[in-house]
Scaffold this active site. Structure first.
Site, short mmCIF file in Angstrom:
data_model
loop_
_atom_site.label_atom_id
_atom_site.label_comp_id
_atom_site.label_asym_id
_atom_site.label_seq_id
_atom_site.Cartn_x
_atom_site.Cartn_y
_atom_site.Cartn_z
CG ASP A 199 -1.62 7.79 1.06
OD1 ASP A 199 -0.63 8.28 1.09
OD2 ASP A 199 -2.90 8.29 0.76
CG ASP A 232 -1.58 1.10 1.58
OD1 ASP A 232 -2.11 1.84 0.75
OD2 ASP A 232 -1.27 1.78 2.83
#
Length: 257
Positions: free
Chosen positions: A21, A19
């Site tokens: 953020d 991922d």
């Protein structure tokens, strides 16, 4: 810097997906030099890729250094959960949210969301409450134009008042026949996309690549978070992290880099 061909890396059958953020970078901020060094070292031993909900331009802002194209820094680059996808710098076939849903349903959804946000009593409201992307829409009660301080303030407020979670519950009921998934991510927003177009969508691009092991690192791995589906998917080994420093520590421990 020259990139070692995958077949010459220590673990050529292993892919590590991240991922963006909260995992590789602080939310909507730039990647740190230490993270970049860690990823470069990791890429010497395994294949690496990122999968994020934002469009590629935002991931370019966060993950690029000195103007380098972000798709050259990873073996796999999956923007908008893989609806926009790159493999070794080459773009793969993409999908469109608006073509899937249709303009009439799309406008009903957007109009309802704008009316709902207009009636919210929250500390601040800025601009860009709905951002249209190729494979989804992103909805932010405070607005994506909020600055870092305002984002942090809304995140604290949301943890207590459950603004996003409540809005998601309302939308799930109101548009239950639309076949949509609502997924909370980041500090200030949530994504809306067709069922099955979550981060697991990117796995179709790597299923036939010959990997024996696919690791995934994410911070929103709880049910309802936008990393949950790929975190629990049987095709991956999921790792839940709390921030980029935690990601670095886990990578060093697991891969001895």
């Amino acid at each position: 810097m020259a990139v070692i061909p995958i077949e010459e890396r220590k673990f050529p059958k292993t892919l590590v997906l991240f991922d963006v953020d909260g995992t590789l970078t602080p939310a909507r901020l730039s990647v740190s030099p230490e993270m970049l060094e860690t990823l470069q070292n990791l890429r010497k031993v395994v294949a690496i890729g990122f999968v994020g909900g934002s469009d590629l331009s935002k991931q370019q802002e966060q993950l690029s250094v000195n103007g380098e194209n972000v798709i050259d820094s990873f073996d796999y680059a999956f923007a908008e959960n893989g609806l926009t996808a790159y493999r070794y710098g080459q773009q793969l076939a993409s999908q469109s949210f608006i073509a899937w849903l249709g303009e009439e349903k799309y406008q009903k959804l957007v109009n309802f969301c704008l009316h709902y946000i207009a009636d919210l009593d929250i500390p601040v409201k800025r601009g860009t409450f709905i951002e249209f992307r190729n494979g989804m829409i992103n909805i932010s009660p405070v607005g994506r134009n909020a600055n870092t301080e305002e984002r942090n303030e809304f995140e604290r407020f949301d943890k207590g008042r459950k603004i996003r979670a409540t809005m998601v519950d309302v939308l799930r009921e109101k548009f239950k026949d639309y076949g949509l998934t609502f997924s909370i991510g980041g500090q200030i927003s949530f994504d809306v996309f067709p069922a099955g177009w979550d981060k697991t969508y990117c796995l179709q691009h790597v299923e036939k690549e010959g990997f024996d092991t696919i690791h995934f690192f994410g911070d929103k791995t709880y049910k309802g978070g936008n990393d949950y589906e790929i975190f629990v998917d049987p095709r991956t080994i999921g790792h839940s992290v709390t921030n980029p420093d935690d990601t670095i520590a886990e990578l060093k421990k697991i891969f001895n880099i």
